[in-house]
Design a protein around this motif. Structure first.
Motif, PDB file in Angstrom:
ATOM      1  N   GLY A 236      -9.420   6.372  20.597  1.00 52.40           N
ATOM      2  CA  GLY A 236     -10.549   5.452  20.509  1.00 52.40           C
ATOM      3  C   GLY A 236     -10.184   4.128  19.860  1.00 52.40           C
ATOM      4  O   GLY A 236      -9.019   3.881  19.535  1.00 52.40           O
ATOM      5  N   PRO A 237     -11.200   3.279  19.635  1.00 57.35           N
ATOM      6  CA  PRO A 237     -10.924   1.940  19.102  1.00 57.35           C
ATOM      7  C   PRO A 237     -10.612   1.986  17.609  1.00 57.35           C
ATOM      8  O   PRO A 237     -10.952   2.951  16.920  1.00 57.35           O
ATOM      9  N   GLY A 238      -9.980   0.947  17.112  1.00 60.06           N
ATOM     10  CA  GLY A 238      -9.709   0.849  15.676  1.00 60.06           C
ATOM     11  C   GLY A 238     -10.930   0.326  14.946  1.00 60.06           C
ATOM     12  O   GLY A 238     -12.017   0.188  15.515  1.00 60.06           O
ATOM     13  N   PHE A 239     -10.767   0.060  13.672  1.00 62.31           N
ATOM     14  CA  PHE A 239     -11.871  -0.453  12.839  1.00 62.31           C
ATOM     15  C   PHE A 239     -11.264  -1.399  11.803  1.00 62.31           C
ATOM     16  O   PHE A 239     -10.051  -1.362  11.568  1.00 62.31           O
ATOM     17  N   PRO A 240     -12.078  -2.241  11.191  1.00 62.84           N
ATOM     18  CA  PRO A 240     -11.522  -3.202  10.230  1.00 62.84           C
ATOM     19  C   PRO A 240     -10.856  -2.492   9.053  1.00 62.84           C
ATOM     20  O   PRO A 240     -11.416  -1.543   8.492  1.00 62.84           O
ATOM     21  N   GLN A 241      -9.662  -2.909   8.712  1.00 57.92           N
ATOM     22  CA  GLN A 241      -8.915  -2.343   7.589  1.00 57.92           C
ATOM     23  C   GLN A 241      -7.835  -3.347   7.198  1.00 57.92           C
ATOM     24  O   GLN A 241      -7.603  -4.312   7.925  1.00 57.92           O
ATOM     25  N   ASP A 242      -7.179  -3.133   6.062  1.00 52.74           N
ATOM     26  CA  ASP A 242      -6.218  -4.146   5.609  1.00 52.74           C
ATOM     27  C   ASP A 242      -4.813  -3.573   5.398  1.00 52.74           C
ATOM     28  O   ASP A 242      -4.018  -4.113   4.646  1.00 52.74           O
ATOM     29  N   VAL A 243      -4.493  -2.482   6.084  1.00 51.66           N
ATOM     30  CA  VAL A 243      -3.165  -1.866   5.922  1.00 51.66           C
ATOM     31  C   VAL A 243      -2.270  -2.136   7.140  1.00 51.66           C
ATOM     32  O   VAL A 243      -1.082  -2.425   6.990  1.00 51.66           O
ATOM     33  N   VAL A 244      -2.838  -2.060   8.317  1.00 48.53           N
ATOM     34  CA  VAL A 244      -2.076  -2.326   9.546  1.00 48.53           C
ATOM     35  C   VAL A 244      -2.518  -3.679  10.090  1.00 48.53           C
ATOM     36  O   VAL A 244      -3.689  -3.865  10.433  1.00 48.53           O
TER      37      VAL A 244
ATOM     38  N   HIS B 223       0.822  -1.216   0.000  1.00 52.56           N
ATOM     39  CA  HIS B 223       0.000   0.000   0.000  1.00 52.56           C
ATOM     40  C   HIS B 223       0.858   1.269   0.000  1.00 52.56           C
ATOM     41  O   HIS B 223       2.087   1.198  -0.013  1.00 52.56           O
ATOM     42  N   TYR B 224       0.139   2.415   0.042  1.00 56.23           N
ATOM     43  CA  TYR B 224       0.779   3.730   0.024  1.00 56.23           C
ATOM     44  C   TYR B 224       0.329   4.530   1.262  1.00 56.23           C
ATOM     45  O   TYR B 224      -0.625   4.147   1.944  1.00 56.23           O
ATOM     46  N   MET B 225       1.005   5.658   1.511  1.00 56.89           N
ATOM     47  CA  MET B 225       0.737   6.440   2.729  1.00 56.89           C
ATOM     48  C   MET B 225      -0.729   6.873   2.838  1.00 56.89           C
ATOM     49  O   MET B 225      -1.298   6.893   3.927  1.00 56.89           O
ATOM     50  N   GLU B 226      -1.360   7.245   1.729  1.00 58.03           N
ATOM     51  CA  GLU B 226      -2.749   7.683   1.836  1.00 58.03           C
ATOM     52  C   GLU B 226      -3.631   6.541   2.335  1.00 58.03           C
ATOM     53  O   GLU B 226      -4.653   6.777   2.990  1.00 58.03           O
ATOM     54  N   ASP B 227      -3.232   5.292   2.054  1.00 58.25           N
ATOM     55  CA  ASP B 227      -3.988   4.142   2.553  1.00 58.25           C
ATOM     56  C   ASP B 227      -3.803   3.995   4.065  1.00 58.25           C
ATOM     57  O   ASP B 227      -4.741   3.642   4.777  1.00 58.25           O
ATOM     58  N   LEU B 228      -2.582   4.250   4.525  1.00 58.60           N
ATOM     59  CA  LEU B 228      -2.332   4.181   5.968  1.00 58.60           C
ATOM     60  C   LEU B 228      -3.166   5.243   6.682  1.00 58.60           C
ATOM     61  O   LEU B 228      -3.726   4.991   7.753  1.00 58.60           O
ATOM     62  N   HIS B 229      -3.273   6.415   6.075  1.00 60.98           N
ATOM     63  CA  HIS B 229      -4.088   7.460   6.696  1.00 60.98           C
ATOM     64  C   HIS B 229      -5.545   7.025   6.787  1.00 60.98           C
ATOM     65  O   HIS B 229      -6.181   7.165   7.838  1.00 60.98           O
ATOM     66  N   LYS B 230      -6.067   6.458   5.690  1.00 56.66           N
ATOM     67  CA  LYS B 230      -7.475   6.022   5.707  1.00 56.66           C
ATOM     68  C   LYS B 230      -7.683   4.858   6.679  1.00 56.66           C
ATOM     69  O   LYS B 230      -8.796   4.621   7.147  1.00 56.66           O
ATOM     70  N   ALA B 231      -6.617   4.129   6.962  1.00 50.32           N
ATOM     71  CA  ALA B 231      -6.720   2.987   7.885  1.00 50.32           C
ATOM     72  C   ALA B 231      -6.608   3.421   9.343  1.00 50.32           C
ATOM     73  O   ALA B 231      -6.564   2.577  10.233  1.00 50.32           O
ATOM     74  N   GLY B 232      -6.542   4.720   9.580  1.00 53.78           N
ATOM     75  CA  GLY B 232      -6.500   5.201  10.963  1.00 53.78           C
ATOM     76  C   GLY B 232      -5.196   5.856  11.352  1.00 53.78           C
ATOM     77  O   GLY B 232      -5.023   6.268  12.502  1.00 53.78           O
ATOM     78  N   GLY B 233      -4.244   5.912  10.407  1.00 52.23           N
ATOM     79  CA  GLY B 233      -2.989   6.601  10.689  1.00 52.23           C
ATOM     80  C   GLY B 233      -2.135   5.858  11.696  1.00 52.23           C
ATOM     81  O   GLY B 233      -2.302   4.651  11.939  1.00 52.23           O
TER      82      GLY B 233
END
Ligand code: FES
Length: 593
Positions: A366-374, A324-334
């Motif tokens: 707060g809590p995380g959420f489902p994502q596929d980057v981290v 992935h790319y940095m913008e994906d990490l941001h959308k995944a919660g940073g």
């Protein structure tokens, strides 16, 4: 050794316009004159009575990674004024990777000195540091750590990704991938020209986990930027909001006396090292962290780094280690998504620029959420930290390899050395059809260390010889005393210390010698007996003097730069005394009372 007490604010002396007065022998006249001049720019006495937040502006026509600096400055100023402060921007040196000859690292310490001295020389109660491109954030943190007033880092943010013939692309992992394909005759001149338009789709820093992204993430982990400040891309509303919050926070830091030494503690550096390993971060960050820590009397122990690397998996699925790319990490919660996973391994009581601890900020996220980057620690990208530390007779002071971005089948490898004496030799011979080289050989490049090149360029990512590339070979073991871009990948051993220009063992390697790399044993061995090495050392001619080394900044650089294991800082800029070493050794049974 116990660290000094950094937990309490220090009493401040003169403030605002009265700080750092020009010496005329009459302080009141100095202030009178200063105010007269700045009133020429239209300021009122009311404005000049406020706490002053300096804003280090690194916008430059030669630095597209900082192309959003004007928008960020406007937002920082808004934040400062909302909090009752007076923002004043000032220029400093700006460094872009591709616009710095001979190499950006040559200029990092100059920028650090510039930043430190301008913070100290001008009347500001706090400073916002706007950086982004690889060397700028380390330089600013080094300078701010030495200057000692409240300082807060703002990064410009990552660039957007582009699209080439249906494939998502971004600087600069894909720059290297396409260039290797072009060198291997897999794509033609038209395609390489087409992709050149797409690799950098906007202003901002490189879109993968290169050095800029790495430094952004570890700066947040250090506590030196507002929470959530590492990942918003350069051209987003989130990035502008981070800038506004940064300005507001800078004013609050003045009241709290929140100086860098209270935030940049040994524990904070340990947190940063954990994050560096877990994000699959750039090898360059080790040098930069060592330099920043060295300003505060904190040493980074590379054996200790290797120890924590074995228990810190790579969690972030970003290029060059992942996909992935940095913008994906941001959308995944940073970065909060990463810190949440690392929580049991972190010191949660370290202070951040908000005045709250890292643990408190993590709770607030707060809590995380489902994502596929981290990924979770149970399901990592790579089971150990991204970086392994090597030792051996070829690198008595150490060397590193980014194991998460290396080829698995080359991690245990013995091969014949093919030696290039310096960058000119490499350029001249690497594509020579008569070069005696095979895919299983080990490419060795000398004289690209801190003194050798000089400036330790990112030339450790040696190209695969064309005749080998045409066989479809994408990776070979490569060894040098230089660095490589955080956006690059391959089985590449870097930072060999001491460097060859200092007479390190790398200088003694000859084509045909055998070299063994064992990442599992953390060893790098030149398989030549000691008697032969002593003979070669005795026969080595002294380096011929270079006329250009005799004056100016280059002379200062060459005479005072330290080796990679000391952060390549100038020796006279480091703290006089090392008072703490991190990562701290785990307590042994006999250590316990
Ligand atoms: Fe500036 Fe990559 S060149 S961040």
């Amino acid at each position: 050794m116990a660290s000094s007490d950094n937990s309490s604010p220090k009493p401040q002396a003169a403030q605002g316009m009265s700080k750092a007065l020009t010496n005329y022998g009459d302080r009141e006249f100095s202030l009178f004159l200063r105010k007269a001049f700045i009133k020429g720019a239209g300021y009122t006495d009311d404005a000049l009575s406020k706490p002053i937040v300096g804003i280090a502006n690194t916008g430059s026509g030669f630095n597209p990674c900082h192309g959003n600096a004007p928008q960020l400055i406007e937002a920082v100023k808004r934040g400062v004024m909302l909090a009752g402060g007076l923002p004043v921007e000032f220029p400093t040196i700006s460094i872009h990777e591709s616009f710095a000859h001979p190499t950006s690292m040559f200029l990092r310490n100059l920028m650090a000195m510039d930043t430190e001295e301008l913070i100290r020389a001008q009347p500001m109660d706090a400073v916002v540091l706007i950086g982004g491109c690889d060397k700028t954030v380390p330089a600013q943190l080094m300078g701010a750590a030495s200057a000692g007033i409240p300082a807060i880092q703002l990064v410009t943010g990552s660039m957007l990704t582009g699209s080439h013939r249906g494939t998502r692309v971004g600087a600069c992992t894909d720059c290297r991938r396409f260039w290797a394909s072009y060198r291997g005759d897999e794509i033609d001149a038209q395609e390489i020209a087409d992709v050149n338009n797409q690799l950098v789709a906007s202003v901002g820093t490189c879109s993968v986990m290169g050095t800029a992204s790495t430094m952004a993430c570890i700066t947040e982990a250090l506590g030196m930027m507002v929470p959530g400040g590492a990942t918003p891309p350069a051209v987003t509303a989130d990035r502008i909001r981070v800038a506004e919050r940064t300005g507001t926070q800078a004013v609050a830091m003045i009241g709290a006396g929140l100086t860098p030494d209270r935030i940049l503690t040994g524990k904070a550096f340990e947190n940063a090292l954990r994050v560096l390993l877990a994000i699959g971060g750039s090898t360059n960050a080790i040098i930069h962290l060592t330099a920043i820590a060295g300003r505060l009397g904190i040493a980074i122990d590379l054996d200790g780094l290797d120890r924590i690397s074995k228990e810190t998996p790579v969690l972030v699925d970003l290029k060059p280690s992942g996909q992935h790319y940095m913008e994906d990490l941001h959308k995944a919660g940073g970065l909060a998504a990463v810190l949440r996973e690392l929580r049991p391994l972190l010191h949660l009581d370290t202070l951040t620029v908000t005045g709250r601890t890292l643990g408190e900020e993590l709770d607030a996220a707060g809590p995380g959420f489902p994502q596929d980057v981290v990924r979770s620690r149970e399901n990592p990208i790579y089971p150990q930290g991204g970086i392994a530390f090597l030792r051996g007779n070829l690198a008595p002071g150490g060397a590193i390899i980014k194991q998460s971005a290396a080829s698995k089948d080359l991690m245990e490898h013995e091969g014949r050395a093919v030696v290039f004496e310096n960058l000119e030799d490499l350029a001249k011979r690497i594509d020579d059809p008569d070069l005696d080289v095979n895919p299983e050989d080990v490419l060795v490049l000398k004289n690209i260390g801190p003194i050798g090149a000089p400036g330790m360029p990112e030339a450790g990512y040696m190209p695969i010889p064309k005749k080998i590339g045409r066989l479809g070979v994408k990776d070979m073991v490569r060894i040098s005393d230089g660095r490589m871009s955080g956006t690059a990948s391959g089985s590449i051993v870097l930072h060999v210390t001491p460097e060859s220009a200092m007479g390190g063992p790398l200088a003694l390697v000859q084509s045909g010698d055998r070299i063994r790399l064992s990442v599992s044993e953390r060893s790098l061995t030149l398989l030549v007996d000691e008697t032969e090495l002593a003979r070669r050392r005795a026969a080595m001619p002294p380096a011929p003097p270079r006329a250009e080394d005799q004056r100016g900044y280059r002379k200062l650089f060459l005479s005072t730069v330290t080796q990679a294991d000391a952060g390549c800082d100038f020796d006279f800029l480091r703290a006089v005394e090392i008072r703490e070493t991190v990562p701290a050794k785990p307590a042994q049974p006999e250590d316990k009372a």
